[in-house]
Structures are given as structure tokens and as C-alpha cells.
Design a protein around this motif. Structure first.
Motif, PDB file in Angstrom:
ATOM      1  N   ARG A  52       0.837  -1.198   0.000  1.00 55.36           N
ATOM      2  CA  ARG A  52       0.000   0.000   0.000  1.00 55.36           C
ATOM      3  C   ARG A  52       0.874   1.251   0.000  1.00 55.36           C
ATOM      4  NH1 ARG A  52      -5.145  -1.159   2.054  1.00 55.36           N
ATOM      5  NH2 ARG A  52      -5.593   1.035   1.623  1.00 55.36           N
ATOM      6  N   TYR A  53       1.336   1.631  -1.163  1.00 53.05           N
ATOM      7  CA  TYR A  53       2.105   2.865  -1.276  1.00 53.05           C
ATOM      8  C   TYR A  53       1.850   3.470  -2.652  1.00 53.05           C
ATOM      9  CZ  TYR A  53       5.493   0.177  -4.031  1.00 53.05           C
ATOM     10  OH  TYR A  53       6.092  -0.613  -4.980  1.00 53.05           O
ATOM     11  N   THR A  54       2.194   4.748  -2.792  1.00 52.82           N
ATOM     12  CA  THR A  54       2.025   5.475  -4.052  1.00 52.82           C
ATOM     13  C   THR A  54       3.385   5.905  -4.564  1.00 52.82           C
ATOM     14  OG1 THR A  54      -0.155   6.312  -3.392  1.00 52.82           O
ATOM     15  CG2 THR A  54       0.993   7.505  -5.141  1.00 52.82           C
ATOM     16  N   SER A  55       3.596   5.721  -5.845  1.00 47.91           N
ATOM     17  CA  SER A  55       4.831   6.215  -6.459  1.00 47.91           C
ATOM     18  C   SER A  55       4.509   7.473  -7.253  1.00 47.91           C
ATOM     19  CB  SER A  55       5.451   5.157  -7.369  1.00 47.91           C
ATOM     20  OG  SER A  55       4.576   4.821  -8.421  1.00 47.91           O
ATOM     21  N   GLN A  56       5.387   8.452  -7.151  1.00 45.71           N
ATOM     22  CA  GLN A  56       5.173   9.736  -7.815  1.00 45.71           C
ATOM     23  C   GLN A  56       6.443  10.161  -8.525  1.00 45.71           C
ATOM     24  OE1 GLN A  56       3.070  12.964  -5.702  1.00 45.71           O
ATOM     25  NE2 GLN A  56       4.872  14.241  -6.085  1.00 45.71           N
ATOM     26  N   TRP A  57       6.288  10.647  -9.764  1.00 44.88           N
ATOM     27  CA  TRP A  57       7.406  11.183 -10.540  1.00 44.88           C
ATOM     28  C   TRP A  57       7.176  12.661 -10.781  1.00 44.88           C
ATOM     29  CZ3 TRP A  57      11.844   8.708 -12.163  1.00 44.88           C
ATOM     30  CH2 TRP A  57      11.885   7.314 -11.985  1.00 44.88           C
ATOM     31  N   ASP A  58       8.177  13.463 -10.454  1.00 42.78           N
ATOM     32  CA  ASP A  58       8.102  14.914 -10.662  1.00 42.78           C
ATOM     33  C   ASP A  58       9.029  15.316 -11.800  1.00 42.78           C
ATOM     34  OD1 ASP A  58       6.390  15.143  -8.464  1.00 42.78           O
ATOM     35  OD2 ASP A  58       8.079  15.338  -7.077  1.00 42.78           O
ATOM     36  N   PHE A  59       8.583  16.270 -12.610  1.00 37.99           N
ATOM     37  CA  PHE A  59       9.370  16.788 -13.728  1.00 37.99           C
ATOM     38  C   PHE A  59       9.637  18.264 -13.489  1.00 37.99           C
ATOM     39  CE2 PHE A  59       9.124  18.608 -18.214  1.00 37.99           C
ATOM     40  CZ  PHE A  59      10.477  18.438 -18.444  1.00 37.99           C
ATOM     41  N   CYS A 109      11.791  10.400  -8.560  1.00 35.97           N
ATOM     42  CA  CYS A 109      10.767   9.484  -8.061  1.00 35.97           C
ATOM     43  C   CYS A 109      10.711   9.568  -6.542  1.00 35.97           C
ATOM     44  CB  CYS A 109      11.100   8.054  -8.483  1.00 35.97           C
ATOM     45  SG  CYS A 109       9.997   6.803  -7.773  1.00 35.97           S
ATOM     46  N   SER A 110       9.508   9.601  -6.018  1.00 30.38           N
ATOM     47  CA  SER A 110       9.322   9.517  -4.570  1.00 30.38           C
ATOM     48  C   SER A 110       8.305   8.423  -4.273  1.00 30.38           C
ATOM     49  CB  SER A 110       8.847  10.859  -3.995  1.00 30.38           C
ATOM     50  OG  SER A 110       7.632  11.272  -4.592  1.00 30.38           O
ATOM     51  N   ILE A 111       8.502   7.759  -3.152  1.00 28.83           N
ATOM     52  CA  ILE A 111       7.605   6.695  -2.702  1.00 28.83           C
ATOM     53  C   ILE A 111       6.886   7.184  -1.455  1.00 28.83           C
ATOM     54  CG2 ILE A 111       7.453   4.320  -1.885  1.00 28.83           C
ATOM     55  CD1 ILE A 111       8.279   4.588  -4.812  1.00 28.83           C
ATOM     56  N   ILE A 112       5.564   7.195  -1.512  1.00 30.10           N
ATOM     57  CA  ILE A 112       4.744   7.673  -0.402  1.00 30.10           C
ATOM     58  C   ILE A 112       4.088   6.470   0.261  1.00 30.10           C
ATOM     59  CG2 ILE A 112       2.857   9.206   0.262  1.00 30.10           C
ATOM     60  CD1 ILE A 112       3.391  10.700  -2.426  1.00 30.10           C
ATOM     61  N   VAL A 113       4.473   6.202   1.501  1.00 32.43           N
ATOM     62  CA  VAL A 113       3.956   5.056   2.247  1.00 32.43           C
ATOM     63  C   VAL A 113       2.972   5.568   3.290  1.00 32.43           C
ATOM     64  CG1 VAL A 113       4.565   3.047   3.638  1.00 32.43           C
ATOM     65  CG2 VAL A 113       6.159   3.883   1.898  1.00 32.43           C
ATOM     66  N   THR A 114       1.742   5.106   3.209  1.00 29.35           N
ATOM     67  CA  THR A 114       0.699   5.577   4.130  1.00 29.35           C
ATOM     68  C   THR A 114       0.322   4.539   5.183  1.00 29.35           C
ATOM     69  OG1 THR A 114      -0.995   4.841   2.552  1.00 29.35           O
ATOM     70  CG2 THR A 114      -0.270   7.134   2.418  1.00 29.35           C
ATOM     71  N   PRO A 116       1.933   1.206   7.368  1.00 31.30           N
ATOM     72  CA  PRO A 116       1.306   1.735   8.579  1.00 31.30           C
ATOM     73  C   PRO A 116       1.637   3.214   8.778  1.00 31.30           C
ATOM     74  CG  PRO A 116       3.287   0.531   9.143  1.00 31.30           C
ATOM     75  CD  PRO A 116       3.098   0.369   7.670  1.00 31.30           C
ATOM     76  N   PRO A 117       0.764   3.937   9.499  1.00 34.72           N
ATOM     77  CA  PRO A 117       1.048   5.356   9.768  1.00 34.72           C
ATOM     78  C   PRO A 117       2.262   5.487  10.682  1.00 34.72           C
ATOM     79  CG  PRO A 117      -0.871   4.607  11.012  1.00 34.72           C
ATOM     80  CD  PRO A 117      -0.476   3.474  10.120  1.00 34.72           C
ATOM     81  N   PRO A 118       2.886   6.672  10.748  1.00 28.86           N
ATOM     82  CA  PRO A 118       2.548   7.879   9.981  1.00 28.86           C
ATOM     83  C   PRO A 118       3.032   7.796   8.532  1.00 28.86           C
ATOM     84  CG  PRO A 118       4.512   8.266  11.276  1.00 28.86           C
ATOM     85  CD  PRO A 118       4.029   6.895  11.654  1.00 28.86           C
ATOM     86  N   THR A 119       2.535   8.687   7.691  1.00 26.61           N
ATOM     87  CA  THR A 119       2.919   8.706   6.286  1.00 26.61           C
ATOM     88  C   THR A 119       4.398   9.032   6.141  1.00 26.61           C
ATOM     89  OG1 THR A 119       0.704   9.358   5.583  1.00 26.61           O
ATOM     90  CG2 THR A 119       2.520   9.826   4.057  1.00 26.61           C
ATOM     91  N   LYS A 120       5.074   8.266   5.290  1.00 24.15           N
ATOM     92  CA  LYS A 120       6.504   8.481   5.041  1.00 24.15           C
ATOM     93  C   LYS A 120       6.690   8.743   3.550  1.00 24.15           C
ATOM     94  CE  LYS A 120       7.880   5.150   8.609  1.00 24.15           C
ATOM     95  NZ  LYS A 120       6.529   4.614   8.831  1.00 24.15           N
ATOM     96  N   THR A 121       7.562   9.686   3.209  1.00 28.01           N
ATOM     97  CA  THR A 121       7.915   9.970   1.821  1.00 28.01           C
ATOM     98  C   THR A 121       9.409   9.748   1.648  1.00 28.01           C
ATOM     99  OG1 THR A 121       6.150  11.617   1.621  1.00 28.01           O
ATOM    100  CG2 THR A 121       7.891  11.660  -0.046  1.00 28.01           C
ATOM    101  N   LEU A 122       9.755   8.856   0.736  1.00 27.36           N
ATOM    102  CA  LEU A 122      11.141   8.522   0.454  1.00 27.36           C
ATOM    103  C   LEU A 122      11.515   9.090  -0.913  1.00 27.36           C
ATOM    104  CD1 LEU A 122      10.966   4.765   1.504  1.00 27.36           C
ATOM    105  CD2 LEU A 122      11.634   6.711   2.915  1.00 27.36           C
ATOM    106  N   TYR A 123      12.666   9.758  -0.968  1.00 23.48           N
ATOM    107  CA  TYR A 123      13.113  10.387  -2.209  1.00 23.48           C
ATOM    108  C   TYR A 123      14.306   9.633  -2.771  1.00 23.48           C
ATOM    109  CZ  TYR A 123      10.244  14.325  -0.688  1.00 23.48           C
ATOM    110  OH  TYR A 123       9.208  15.107  -0.282  1.00 23.48           O
ATOM    111  N   GLY A 124      14.332   9.537  -4.065  1.00 23.72           N
ATOM    112  CA  GLY A 124      15.445   8.875  -4.733  1.00 23.72           C
ATOM    113  C   GLY A 124      16.330   9.866  -5.455  1.00 23.72           C
ATOM    114  N   THR A 125      17.313   9.332  -6.170  1.00 24.98           N
ATOM    115  CA  THR A 125      18.235  10.179  -6.893  1.00 24.98           C
ATOM    116  C   THR A 125      17.530  10.970  -7.981  1.00 24.98           C
ATOM    117  OG1 THR A 125      20.385  10.187  -8.000  1.00 24.98           O
ATOM    118  CG2 THR A 125      18.850   8.494  -8.666  1.00 24.98           C
ATOM    119  N   LEU A 126      18.140  12.058  -8.397  1.00 23.58           N
ATOM    120  CA  LEU A 126      17.560  12.943  -9.399  1.00 23.58           C
ATOM    121  C   LEU A 126      18.155  12.592 -10.760  1.00 23.58           C
ATOM    122  CD1 LEU A 126      15.653  15.486  -9.400  1.00 23.58           C
ATOM    123  CD2 LEU A 126      17.744  16.845  -9.421  1.00 23.58           C
TER     124      LEU A 126
END
Length: 238
Positions: A52-59, A109-114, A116-126
């Protein structure tokens, strides 16, 4: 609970990284692709105990201002840029089909883990994606009384730095100086034209070759110079 570890890979080459948001923008990994080719940026998470996590890509163009964002739960964007999310394989891929010059920029890319709580956001290389375009070469000739003007047109290349040389089977090779800057075209590529005047009395059936050397590739075109009708040669791309 084991801490999640970020794994990043480009086209199958894995890089084990885990960065904070503050350190993310101080470094980037350069990726180069030719215009019209596809590229895949991969992001995976190991040792995470929930799917149960969301992956997000930012440009971003400037590392700071996000101008586009894609998530795994969103639809394709014009079928050219989209996220493929394999939940149980813990893999998120940003797919860019037929890359264009406006895809040049920074991707993260960032991985958003909801759970178990609390929500964690993990960032990867650019990733710094650089889209290049290889030059196209064309040759033309105009006959005068005792000479011929050969015009070499180089078009469709990006970025703008380019080296042009002209070789004659009769008189040898010369580099054509960049007396004028390349012209930027509406599609973002560059074009430049160089002309030289050659004497036709030196030898008959002179073969003239114009070569463009660019970081995206090397391209050349030849033409036959004679007292009769001009004969264009074939283009050779490397």
C-alpha cells in the motif's frame, strides 16, 4: 520493522540510493537519449512490508519548480509519458515514448507510504534527462563560368554546437568556420548553412562531401561536381 531502501535503475542498471529531500537537489545522474527514441527510468523499493504505497514522478526544468507530476494511479498522459506501477514487485517506471526536446529536464521518483502510519515519503536520486537530435545534411550546387558554389545545409540538430567540414576529392579537406550562429527553428532544433566556391578547372568529376560532427551523431552527404549535370550522392549517418 526493517527500513525501506530505495533502488533506482535506468534501463536495467541499478543504483542503490536513499536521499533526504534536502540532499536530493545537490546531485543528479545524467541520462542522454536521442529525439524520437524511448527511455525508461526505474524506481524500486526493497524491504517494504506493505504493497500500500504510491509512487510519484516529478518533472522540473530547474530542479526546484515542479511543472508536471505523474502518479501510478493516474491515466496515461497523451500515451507518451506514463507511470507503470508494479505493486507487488515494488517497481515504478516512468516511460517516455518517442522523447522530444521539451522532455529535457530533471525527473525524480518519490515513494509515499501511508500504511502503517505515519505517512513516510522517500526520495530517490535525481535524473537529468538530456534529449539530443542528430544533424541532417543536404548539399546543393550552383554553376558559374569557371567555378561552382557548393552549399551545405545542416538542420534538425540539438544542442547548437556543431563542427562542419568539406572535403573535395580534388583539393582536399577544410573545416568551415562558424561565421554565423546556428538558427533556432520553431521545433527547438537548430539549422545552419555554409557555402564555398570551388574552381571547376582543377579536375573533372570532383566529389565533394560535407560532414557534420555533433554530440548526437555524425552525418555526411556527397555530391558530384562536373561540367555536366550535378549528381547527388547518398547520405551516410553514424
Amino acid at each position: 520493522m526493517a527500513q525501506p531502501v530505495l533502488h533506482f535503475c535506468l534501463l536495467g542498471t541499478a543504483l542503490l540510493t536513499a536521499f533526504s529531500a534536502d540532499s536530493l537537489f545537490n546531485q543528479s545522474s545524467n541520462v542522454t537519449v536521442l529525439r524520437g527514441h524511448s527511455v525508461i527510468l526505474n524506481c524500486s523499493v526493497a524491504n517494504i512490508n506493505t504493497p500500500r504505497y504510491t509512487s510519484q514522478w516529478d518533472f522540473m526544468h530547474d530542479k526546484r519548480t515542479i511543472i508536471q507530476m505523474w502518479r501510478n494511479n493516474e491515466n496515461y498522459l497523451n500515451n507518451k509519458v506514463f507511470v507503470v506501477h508494479e505493486k507487488y514487485a515494488s517497481l515504478s517506471s516512468l516511460v517516455i515514448q518517442k522523447a522530444e526536446l521539451n522532455h529535457t529536464g530533471y525527473y525524480n521518483c518519490s515513494i509515499i507510504v501511508t500504511i502503517p502510519p505515519p505517512t513516510k515519503t522517500l526520495y530517490g536520486t535525481l535524473f537529468h534527462l538530456i534529449v539530443q537530435a542528430a544533424p541532417q545534411v543536404s548539399l546543393s550546387q550552383a554553376h558559374h563560368d569557371d567555378s561552382v558554389t557548393v552549399t551545405c545545409t545542416i538542420s534538425g540538430f540539438y544542442p547548437e554546437h556543431i563542427k562542419i567540414s568539406l572535403c573535395s576529392s580534388c583539393t582536399g579537406c577544410r573545416e568551415l568556420a562558424n561565421s554565423a550562429m546556428p538558427v533556432k527553428m520553431p521545433d527547438g532544433t537548430y539549422s545552419i548553412t555554409r557555402s564555398v566556391q570551388l574552381g571547376v578547372s582543377v579536375c573533372d568529376n570532383d566529389i565533394v562531401t560535407c560532414t557534420a560532427e555533433h554530440q548526437a551523431g555524425r552525418n555526411s552527404q556527397n555530391i558530384s561536381i562536373s561540367q555536366g549535370s550535378p549528381r547527388n550522392g547518398r547520405s551516410v549517418t553514424q
